[in-house]
Design a protein around this motif. Structure first.
Motif, PDB file in Angstrom:
ATOM      1  N   GLY A 272      13.893 -23.934 -10.262  1.00 47.73           N
ATOM      2  CA  GLY A 272      14.277 -25.462 -10.307  1.00 47.73           C
ATOM      3  C   GLY A 272      13.134 -25.840  -9.424  1.00 47.73           C
ATOM      4  N   ARG A 273      12.585 -27.118 -10.086  1.00 43.29           N
ATOM      5  CA  ARG A 273      12.216 -28.042  -9.118  1.00 43.29           C
ATOM      6  C   ARG A 273      13.441 -29.297  -8.557  1.00 43.29           C
ATOM      7  NH1 ARG A 273       7.926 -29.403 -12.842  1.00 43.29           N
ATOM      8  NH2 ARG A 273       7.335 -28.511 -13.741  1.00 43.29           N
ATOM      9  N   PRO A 274      12.468 -30.115  -8.092  1.00 41.24           N
ATOM     10  CA  PRO A 274      13.122 -30.962  -7.233  1.00 41.24           C
ATOM     11  C   PRO A 274      13.841 -31.869  -8.004  1.00 41.24           C
ATOM     12  CG  PRO A 274      10.678 -31.064  -6.062  1.00 41.24           C
ATOM     13  CD  PRO A 274      10.876 -29.983  -7.271  1.00 41.24           C
ATOM     14  N   VAL A 275      14.977 -32.531  -7.293  1.00 39.08           N
ATOM     15  CA  VAL A 275      15.745 -33.214  -8.429  1.00 39.08           C
ATOM     16  C   VAL A 275      16.065 -34.056  -7.292  1.00 39.08           C
ATOM     17  CG1 VAL A 275      16.864 -31.358  -9.607  1.00 39.08           C
ATOM     18  CG2 VAL A 275      17.548 -31.387  -8.119  1.00 39.08           C
ATOM     19  N   PRO A 276      16.514 -35.527  -7.652  1.00 37.55           N
ATOM     20  CA  PRO A 276      17.331 -36.689  -6.912  1.00 37.55           C
ATOM     21  C   PRO A 276      18.537 -36.107  -6.326  1.00 37.55           C
ATOM     22  CG  PRO A 276      17.243 -37.336  -9.071  1.00 37.55           C
ATOM     23  CD  PRO A 276      16.947 -35.697  -9.470  1.00 37.55           C
TER      24      PRO A 276
ATOM     25  N   GLU B 119      20.931 -16.869  -6.331  1.00 33.21           N
ATOM     26  CA  GLU B 119      21.642 -17.982  -5.455  1.00 33.21           C
ATOM     27  C   GLU B 119      21.219 -18.989  -4.992  1.00 33.21           C
ATOM     28  OE1 GLU B 119      26.325 -16.464  -4.774  1.00 33.21           O
ATOM     29  OE2 GLU B 119      24.426 -15.921  -3.388  1.00 33.21           O
ATOM     30  N   VAL B 120      21.942 -20.216  -5.171  1.00 33.38           N
ATOM     31  CA  VAL B 120      20.852 -21.106  -4.263  1.00 33.38           C
ATOM     32  C   VAL B 120      21.226 -20.205  -3.011  1.00 33.38           C
ATOM     33  CG1 VAL B 120      20.880 -23.753  -3.182  1.00 33.38           C
ATOM     34  CG2 VAL B 120      21.029 -22.722  -5.866  1.00 33.38           C
ATOM     35  N   THR B 121      20.068 -20.999  -1.715  1.00 30.08           N
ATOM     36  CA  THR B 121      20.765 -20.689  -0.319  1.00 30.08           C
ATOM     37  C   THR B 121      19.748 -21.667   0.002  1.00 30.08           C
ATOM     38  OG1 THR B 121      18.371 -19.649  -0.189  1.00 30.08           O
ATOM     39  CG2 THR B 121      20.385 -18.306  -0.490  1.00 30.08           C
TER      40      THR B 121
ATOM     41  N   CYS C 203      25.260 -24.918   1.645  1.00 31.35           N
ATOM     42  CA  CYS C 203      23.902 -24.486   2.562  1.00 31.35           C
ATOM     43  C   CYS C 203      23.323 -24.890   3.475  1.00 31.35           C
ATOM     44  CB  CYS C 203      22.934 -23.841   0.841  1.00 31.35           C
ATOM     45  SG  CYS C 203      22.987 -25.422  -0.442  1.00 31.35           S
ATOM     46  N   THR C 204      21.747 -24.161   2.789  1.00 31.09           N
ATOM     47  CA  THR C 204      20.397 -24.724   4.372  1.00 31.09           C
ATOM     48  C   THR C 204      19.912 -26.150   3.573  1.00 31.09           C
ATOM     49  OG1 THR C 204      21.004 -23.330   5.634  1.00 31.09           O
ATOM     50  CG2 THR C 204      18.957 -24.730   5.996  1.00 31.09           C
TER      51      THR C 204
ATOM     52  N   ALA D  15      18.125 -16.767  -3.390  1.00 28.19           N
ATOM     53  CA  ALA D  15      17.929 -15.689  -3.091  1.00 28.19           C
ATOM     54  C   ALA D  15      16.764 -14.692  -4.289  1.00 28.19           C
ATOM     55  CB  ALA D  15      18.896 -15.083  -1.906  1.00 28.19           C
ATOM     56  N   CYS D  16      16.060 -13.786  -3.690  1.00 26.88           N
ATOM     57  CA  CYS D  16      15.425 -13.050  -4.727  1.00 26.88           C
ATOM     58  C   CYS D  16      16.528 -12.658  -5.544  1.00 26.88           C
ATOM     59  CB  CYS D  16      14.594 -12.061  -4.083  1.00 26.88           C
ATOM     60  SG  CYS D  16      12.872 -12.901  -3.989  1.00 26.88           S
TER      61      CYS D  16
END
Ligand code: C2E
Ligand code: MG
Ligand code: MG
Ligand code: MG
Length: 279
Positions: free
Chosen positions: A258-262, A54-56, A109-110, A49-50
């Protein structure tokens, strides 16, 4: 002389094409093998969220580590998978993995999953989605499917019908890479999208290219008046994030936050194991 050089050109052209075709079919064989033997993984990149950071949501992104070539970009191997039909088993695997992972996350989350236009033409998409939601137990509203503008142009009527069937199940739809294709306002009104994702080429021009910045502002204003959520992709600087927040952007995705993570790096729910005898 003209004839001779012409033939020379054709020979060169044929050998070039032959080499490219051989490389493609090698890539196809390797990809088939990787899919069968677990050489393919899903990584997840957070959306924030801008306003609060928070991670949405997390977007599922395919990763292939080739035994000889090393990491191969999805931008390279997805077109090969699409041409050979391998995309259908690959896409099923992605959907199953992504939904199963999301069902086990600590925070509900989604999860966003990219779709290929081939899945709209072949491979009963609404049935696949229903089946995977049922088998993984993920609530439909936690699944967001991302499509690109090309799909809307190829076969608008067919795509619209499938998108309506997906919406009827309760999943959400996002238009990815917005601004790079040919979609117009009329498309946006006609299709049941919940979200627009501004392509990273525009985001990355914020602060550098005033022309592109005006486009970002226009997309945000349009998204707001059409009551669509807007996510900006490719946010790499605080300056870009600041600008987007001030313009009323809902979400950001990018290396800054945040980068893509496993999959294993996303906190999971505590697993309740019944019937374990105490020490
Ligand atoms: P996309 O769906 O637009 O995904 C976002 C891409 O932007 C990802 O590239 C991501 O790693 C990259 N990205 C995110 N933040 C930043 C940033 O701050 N800076 C930069 N430079 N890049 C950023 P990736 O993982 O290489 O994927 C490329 C494309 O491949 C995706 O673009 C999507 O179109 C396709 N793709 C990936 N996984 C799948 C899949 O499971 N199915 C299908 N059909 N396509 C997929
Ligand atoms: Mg995407
Ligand atoms: Mg994109
Ligand atoms: Mg893309």
């Amino acid at each position: 002389r003209a004839k001779a050089s012409g033939r020379g050109f054709i020979c060169f052209f044929e050998s070039e094409m032959g080499a490219r075709l051989r490389e493609r079919s090698q890539l196809e064989r390797d990809l088939r093998l990787a899919l069968a033997e677990g050489g393919i993984a899903l990584h997840f990149q957070p959306l924030h969220a801008c306003a609060t950071r928070e991670v949405t949501a997390y977007e599922a992104l395919l990763r292939w580590h080739h035994p000889v070539r090393g990491p191969v970009s999805p931008a390279e191997f997805i077109p090969v998978a699409e041409e050979t039909g391998l995309i259908l088993p690959l896409a099923r695997w992605v959907l199953e993995e992504a939904c199963a992972a999301a069902a086990a996350w600590e925070r509900p989350c989604t999860v966003a999953v990219n779709l290929s236009p081939v899945q709209f033409r072949r491979g009963n998409l609404p049935a696949l989605v229903a089946e995977v939601l049922a088998s993984t137990g993920l609530p439909a509203h936690r699944l967001e499917l991302e499509v690109t503008e090309g799909l809307l142009i190829e076969d608008a009527e067919g795509a619209l019908e499938i998108m309506r069937a997906l919406k009827a199940q309760g999943v959400r739809l996002a238009l990815d890479d917005f601004g790079t294709g040919y979609s117009s306002l009329s498309y946006l009104r006609r299709f049941p999208f919940d979200k627009l994702k501004i392509d990273k080429s525009f985001t990355q021009a914020i602060g550098a290219d005033p022309g592109a910045q005006v486009i970002v502002e226009a997309i945000l204003a349009m998204g707001q008046s059409l009551k669509l959520r807007v996510t900006a992709e490719g946010v790499e600087t605080e300056e870009q994030l600041d600008f987007l927040r001030r313009q009323g952007c809902d979400e950001v995705q990018g290396f800054l936050l945040g980068r893509p993570v496993p999959a294993g790096q996303i906190p999971g729910r505590a697993v309740v194991t019944a019937g374990m005898p105490a020490g």
